[in-house]
Design a protein around this motif. Sequence first.
Motif, PDB file in Angstrom:
ATOM      1  N   LEU A  21       0.840  -1.212   0.000  1.00  0.00           N
ATOM      2  CA  LEU A  21       0.000   0.000   0.000  1.00  0.00           C
ATOM      3  C   LEU A  21       0.871   1.257   0.000  1.00  0.00           C
ATOM      4  N   ASP A  22       1.909   1.260   0.846  1.00  0.00           N
ATOM      5  CA  ASP A  22       2.823   2.415   0.925  1.00  0.00           C
ATOM      6  C   ASP A  22       3.480   2.692  -0.413  1.00  0.00           C
ATOM      7  N   ILE A  23       3.993   1.615  -1.033  1.00  0.00           N
ATOM      8  CA  ILE A  23       4.688   1.779  -2.322  1.00  0.00           C
ATOM      9  C   ILE A  23       3.717   2.325  -3.366  1.00  0.00           C
ATOM     10  N   THR A  24       2.501   1.806  -3.347  1.00  0.00           N
ATOM     11  CA  THR A  24       1.483   2.267  -4.312  1.00  0.00           C
ATOM     12  C   THR A  24       1.232   3.759  -4.157  1.00  0.00           C
ATOM     13  N   LYS A  25       1.087   4.204  -2.902  1.00  0.00           N
ATOM     14  CA  LYS A  25       0.775   5.617  -2.641  1.00  0.00           C
ATOM     15  C   LYS A  25       1.993   6.507  -2.935  1.00  0.00           C
ATOM     16  N   ASP A  26       3.170   6.032  -2.478  1.00  0.00           N
ATOM     17  CA  ASP A  26       4.417   6.794  -2.670  1.00  0.00           C
ATOM     18  C   ASP A  26       4.634   7.156  -4.125  1.00  0.00           C
ATOM     19  N   LYS A  27       4.508   6.133  -4.984  1.00  0.00           N
ATOM     20  CA  LYS A  27       4.898   6.300  -6.387  1.00  0.00           C
ATOM     21  C   LYS A  27       3.692   6.490  -7.289  1.00  0.00           C
ATOM     22  N   ASN A  28       2.498   6.469  -6.722  1.00  0.00           N
ATOM     23  CA  ASN A  28       1.263   6.594  -7.498  1.00  0.00           C
ATOM     24  C   ASN A  28       1.218   5.575  -8.638  1.00  0.00           C
ATOM     25  N   ILE A  29       1.535   4.324  -8.308  1.00  0.00           N
ATOM     26  CA  ILE A  29       1.585   3.287  -9.350  1.00  0.00           C
ATOM     27  C   ILE A  29       0.277   2.489  -9.358  1.00  0.00           C
ATOM     28  N   THR A  30       0.095   1.732 -10.424  1.00  0.00           N
ATOM     29  CA  THR A  30      -1.072   0.851 -10.509  1.00  0.00           C
ATOM     30  C   THR A  30      -0.662  -0.502  -9.945  1.00  0.00           C
ATOM     31  N   THR A  31      -1.230  -0.853  -8.811  1.00  0.00           N
ATOM     32  CA  THR A  31      -0.863  -2.120  -8.178  1.00  0.00           C
ATOM     33  C   THR A  31      -2.028  -3.096  -8.278  1.00  0.00           C
ATOM     34  N   ILE A  32      -1.728  -4.272  -8.766  1.00  0.00           N
ATOM     35  CA  ILE A  32      -2.766  -5.312  -8.882  1.00  0.00           C
ATOM     36  C   ILE A  32      -2.332  -6.515  -8.049  1.00  0.00           C
ATOM     37  N   ILE A  33      -3.176  -6.862  -7.084  1.00  0.00           N
ATOM     38  CA  ILE A  33      -2.825  -7.945  -6.164  1.00  0.00           C
ATOM     39  C   ILE A  33      -3.868  -9.053  -6.279  1.00  0.00           C
ATOM     40  N   ASN A  34      -3.368 -10.246  -6.500  1.00  0.00           N
ATOM     41  CA  ASN A  34      -4.224 -11.418  -6.568  1.00  0.00           C
ATOM     42  C   ASN A  34      -4.185 -12.062  -5.187  1.00  0.00           C
ATOM     43  N   THR A  35      -5.311 -12.147  -4.511  1.00  0.00           N
ATOM     44  CA  THR A  35      -5.239 -12.648  -3.134  1.00  0.00           C
ATOM     45  C   THR A  35      -6.469 -13.441  -2.707  1.00  0.00           C
ATOM     46  N   HIS A  36      -6.246 -14.268  -1.700  1.00  0.00           N
ATOM     47  CA  HIS A  36      -7.320 -15.006  -1.023  1.00  0.00           C
ATOM     48  C   HIS A  36      -7.523 -14.434   0.367  1.00  0.00           C
ATOM     49  N   ASP A  37      -6.589 -13.584   0.766  1.00  0.00           N
ATOM     50  CA  ASP A  37      -6.502 -13.192   2.163  1.00  0.00           C
ATOM     51  C   ASP A  37      -7.598 -12.171   2.526  1.00  0.00           C
ATOM     52  N   MET A  38      -8.478 -12.565   3.425  1.00  0.00           N
ATOM     53  CA  MET A  38      -9.603 -11.692   3.788  1.00  0.00           C
ATOM     54  C   MET A  38      -9.133 -10.416   4.471  1.00  0.00           C
ATOM     55  N   ASN A  39      -8.036 -10.548   5.240  1.00  0.00           N
ATOM     56  CA  ASN A  39      -7.504  -9.358   5.904  1.00  0.00           C
ATOM     57  C   ASN A  39      -7.049  -8.326   4.870  1.00  0.00           C
ATOM     58  N   SER A  40      -6.391  -8.820   3.804  1.00  0.00           N
ATOM     59  CA  SER A  40      -5.952  -7.908   2.728  1.00  0.00           C
ATOM     60  C   SER A  40      -7.156  -7.220   2.111  1.00  0.00           C
TER      61      SER A  40
END
Lengths: 257, 221
Positions: free
Chosen positions: A181-200
Amino acid sequence: MIRAEGIYKSFSDLEVLKGIDFTFEAGKTNLIIGKSGAGKTVLLKILVGLLEATEGHVWYDDRDLCKMSKNALLDLRMEVGMLFQGNALFDSMTVEENIMFPMDMFTNRTYKEKLDQVNFCLERVSMEGINNKYPSEISGGMQKRVGIARAIVLNPRYLFADEPNSGLDPKTAIKIDELLLDITKDKNITTIINTHDMNSVMEIGENICLLHEGRLAWQGHKDEVLESTNETLHDFIFASPFLQRLKDRALSNTPNS
Amino acid sequence: MYYKETVRQMHSIGVGSLMIIFVVSFFIGAVTAVQFIYQLDGTFIPRYYIGYIVRDMSIIELAATFSSIILAGKVGSNIASEIGGMRQKEHIDAMEIMGVNTASYLVLPKIIAALIVIPLLISVAAIISIGGGYIATLYSGSFSSEEFIQGLRSFFEPYNVMMMYIKAVVFAYILTSIACYQGYFVKGGSIELGQASTRAVVYGIIVILIADYIIAVLLTG
């Protein structure tokens, strides 16, 4: 921004993706979620260009991935970073060599410049001082961080992460989420995360794409999850009895209940 | 990076295979000598032919073919497992996303390294094989050192050495390219990786033997 437009994908007679339209926004953590076999990994691989869609287009801002020339594709690769489920760190290389690898292949920087960038990335993921360790000498969580450091070493505009929390304890998983999340906000990049994790999903899901049997079943923000009446989303998020009980308790404590 | 990887492969193929090549070549030369001593018994063939036969057998056939078959087993399975393991652990996908031409980065250094190192290994094999023949001849007690050395110096054809190097280069290419292909296109899990490794060895040996026959026909016809 990355846009999937009418993505279909079949393997022989098996139709895995059946017309996905979705926009993954810049500066946000975009999550692809869904049950096993829903087509998440296939969609991620199509988005990143490892698989070819049977039909449809993938747009990186105004560039169509499916119609790119070899040189344009190579240029695009410089703007893409990816964290793999199994980290995909090269066993025969040290941490430093792993992170340096993309720079060795594609830049003419001096060793000193490359080392500075490696150290900067290691510091960014709180892994200073492990330059000379081999992947087998560090823990799974540390390997994930090194994988992230390698993914961001060329300052990508697009960052992909396939199951970044798999095999990690909850605390480490939260740290990895925060880092992405930090890296995404810092650099204003498009981050795509494939996840099963409910916490995420509940912590960093700013733009969620729920896949079900190869189709887009729901899309929205993490804050909309609890109030959504979408049955597929409900079945997926609250599949665990524990989470279902928590949700029931939360709803029974609201003033309107 | 390509240079570094090529040097790493040269070390792996060359230094890593030196001991087995040494042992196998020594005994191949020794057995050739013992068999020829047995054949010579009671014939009118000049005794110094022992050195000549061991030398030419080693140079023309045994050093190149035997060493390549041994290397198809050792190096071929190693390459197929290494590349196949990288495929399974998503290393190849990671490289492709970085924009690396994986076929080139993973295969080319191995083939170049093999083309450089395997002819050198085969040269060593030829020398060791002749040495093994010499020691076995002396140990037999029925031949002198002078007889062996006289044979070694007789009827020498530099063309035979060239034939050995042609074989070495062709076999090196065959065994590495088959192994790289089997590893690069592996699918599935550890069972499939084992099968790919086995195929790399079996196909490598078969193709080497076929190529050996074709080269022999072409170069001696």
